[in-house]
Motif scaffolding. Structure first.
Motif, PDB file in Angstrom:
ATOM      1  N   GLU A 164       0.841  -1.223   0.008  1.00  0.00           N
ATOM      2  CA  GLU A 164      -0.167  -0.028   0.122  1.00  0.00           C
ATOM      3  C   GLU A 164       0.800   1.309   0.071  1.00  0.00           C
ATOM      4  OE1 GLU A 164      -2.871  -0.074   3.062  1.00  0.00           O
ATOM      5  OE2 GLU A 164      -3.186  -2.378   2.856  1.00  0.00           O
ATOM      6  N   ALA A 172       1.026   5.519  -1.065  1.00  0.00           N
ATOM      7  CA  ALA A 172       0.327   6.862  -1.265  1.00  0.00           C
ATOM      8  C   ALA A 172       1.127   7.792  -1.458  1.00  0.00           C
ATOM      9  CB  ALA A 172      -0.671   6.861   0.037  1.00  0.00           C
ATOM     10  N   HIS A 173       0.549   8.912  -2.539  1.00  0.00           N
ATOM     11  CA  HIS A 173       1.491  10.114  -2.760  1.00  0.00           C
ATOM     12  C   HIS A 173       0.360  10.860  -3.251  1.00  0.00           C
ATOM     13  CE1 HIS A 173       4.873  12.719  -3.927  1.00  0.00           C
ATOM     14  NE2 HIS A 173       4.543  12.401  -5.303  1.00  0.00           N
ATOM     15  N   GLU A 218      -3.061  10.110  -3.701  1.00  0.00           N
ATOM     16  CA  GLU A 218      -3.135   9.013  -4.773  1.00  0.00           C
ATOM     17  C   GLU A 218      -2.548   7.844  -3.911  1.00  0.00           C
ATOM     18  OE1 GLU A 218      -1.569   7.088  -9.166  1.00  0.00           O
ATOM     19  OE2 GLU A 218      -0.839   8.828  -8.199  1.00  0.00           O
ATOM     20  N   THR A 219      -3.776   6.691  -3.651  1.00  0.00           N
ATOM     21  CA  THR A 219      -3.125   5.447  -3.091  1.00  0.00           C
ATOM     22  C   THR A 219      -3.293   4.273  -4.076  1.00  0.00           C
ATOM     23  OG1 THR A 219      -4.418   6.490  -1.225  1.00  0.00           O
ATOM     24  CG2 THR A 219      -4.191   4.039  -1.314  1.00  0.00           C
ATOM     25  N   TRP A 248       6.620   7.904  -1.541  1.00  0.00           N
ATOM     26  CA  TRP A 248       5.392   7.116  -1.580  1.00  0.00           C
ATOM     27  C   TRP A 248       4.752   6.323  -0.217  1.00  0.00           C
ATOM     28  CZ3 TRP A 248       1.610   6.628  -5.203  1.00  0.00           C
ATOM     29  CH2 TRP A 248       1.946   7.430  -6.433  1.00  0.00           C
ATOM     30  N   LYS A 293       0.963  14.762   5.274  1.00  0.00           N
ATOM     31  CA  LYS A 293       0.346  13.790   4.710  1.00  0.00           C
ATOM     32  C   LYS A 293       0.178  12.442   5.459  1.00  0.00           C
ATOM     33  CE  LYS A 293       1.535  15.551   0.149  1.00  0.00           C
ATOM     34  NZ  LYS A 293       2.558  16.572   0.421  1.00  0.00           N
ATOM     35  N   ALA A 343      -1.018   8.211   5.257  1.00  0.00           N
ATOM     36  CA  ALA A 343      -1.044   6.799   4.350  1.00  0.00           C
ATOM     37  C   ALA A 343      -2.170   6.205   4.752  1.00  0.00           C
ATOM     38  CB  ALA A 343       0.297   6.059   4.563  1.00  0.00           C
ATOM     39  N   PRO A 344      -2.634   5.421   3.826  1.00  0.00           N
ATOM     40  CA  PRO A 344      -3.868   4.628   4.154  1.00  0.00           C
ATOM     41  C   PRO A 344      -3.407   3.355   5.037  1.00  0.00           C
ATOM     42  CG  PRO A 344      -2.558   3.802   2.076  1.00  0.00           C
ATOM     43  CD  PRO A 344      -2.081   5.003   2.581  1.00  0.00           C
TER      44      PRO A 344
END
Length: 323
Positions: A206, A208-209, A212-213, A264, A316, A318-319
């Protein structure tokens, strides 16, 4: 008439809870033979079998299920009363049982667990590590340690430090023969060291950036269920691994591993100690939480000092993921 003791009743509950005599004996800190004798003696006096026993399994009989259902609340009340009295001690004593993921246990071991044991010499800490999530109440634990996002909603959470990050890493030797990935899609051309979930399925990566995941089924011939084995494989040049920062920090600093795609892997909610709400808090667990809060306070002080000199981060998150 023989008076049944608490030890025998606790033995029955432990065997029912752990579904075996050996793990129940380990939980209670007694030999398997002594535990078996205690249960057999109680069954003889009651005149009924409480457990079905085979060479491979132990399960409650119908009489055993009824017996456990009646004595479990009463023993809980007795243990609660004993804990209430113990809480009046100046120094807590007893055993603190914690269930945790291996990585979580390693992360808190030196700064919290060892500090706790040094401060409270009358306490014993019993930590069991396993990947799968369990019902800590049903399994007889005082508390658990997992990623905050995995903690059941009906539990009380105590944060263990701040946010965490994952890291995508490989050895310099590996990247000497494989161009480092520049974007996540490049991972399709790499040997990835994959993690196996407790369910048995390989874990997806997983990432994310900028909102966007991605959930990637990365390729790779090596699938492992222990982060330390994944770390060994990455060090040996077997491929690219996705691991929590606490596993790879020393290797990155020493140059044994190289990090890629850092943008990411933004921060995500970190570890938490958790325990059931609405119950009397054992003195040993309360003291453990005090140590956690002291350590968190020192870490927060250091972060504020670093923040004033380096500026704020991106913020930010992350998921959900597995660390």
């Amino acid at each position: 008439m023989h008076r049944t003791g608490l030890v025998e009743l606790e033995a029955v509950l432990a065997v029912a809870r752990r579904k075996g005599f050996r793990p129940a004996a380990a939980e209670l800190g007694m030999s398997t033979s002594a535990l078996s004798s205690a249960v057999a003696g109680l069954e003889a006096r009651l005149g009924v079998r409480l457990f079905h026993r085979t060479t491979r399994s132990v399960s409650l009989t119908e009489a055993g299920e009824q017996f456990v259902a009646r004595i479990a609340p009463a023993l809980g009340d007795i243990q609660g009363a004993m804990e209430a009295v113990n809480s009046l001690r100046q120094t807590p004593a007893g055993t603190l049982r914690i269930n945790a993921a291996l990585g979580a246990a390693r992360a808190v071991f030196a700064p919290i667990v060892l500090a706790y044991l040094r401060r409270y010499p009358a306490m014993t800490v019993d930590i069991v590590t396993e990947g799968r999530m369990i019902d800590i109440v049903a399994e007889g634990y005082d508390a658990g340690i997992r990623l905050s996002e995995h903690v059941p909603r009906d539990m009380v959470r105590v944060p263990l430090g701040g946010d965490l990050r994952m890291a995508i890493v490989a050895s310099p030797d590996y990247f000497a023969t494989h161009p480092p990935p520049r974007v996540p899609a490049d991972l399709a051309a790499h040997e990835c060291i994959r993690a196996r979930l407790p369910s048995g399925a390989p874990s997806r990566w997983e990432l994310a950036h900028h909102g966007e995941t991605l959930h990637l089924d990365v390729p790779g011939r090596l699938i492992l269920d222990a982060p330390l084995l994944m770390l060994d494989a990455a060090r040996a040049g077997m491929g690219v691994a996705l691991l929590a920062e606490w596993y790879v920090a020393k290797d990155l600093a020493a140059g044994r591993l190289v990090r890629v795609l850092a943008e990411w892997t933004p921060p995500f909610p970190g570890l938490a100690l958790y325990y059931p709400a609405g119950r009397h808090l054992p003195a040993g667990l309360r003291a453990f939480i005090e140590v956690i809060r002291e350590v968190n306070g020192r870490r927060e002080g250091r972060r504020k000092g670093e923040g004033s000199s380096k500026g704020e981060g991106s913020g930010k998150t992350a998921p959900r993921r597995r660390a």
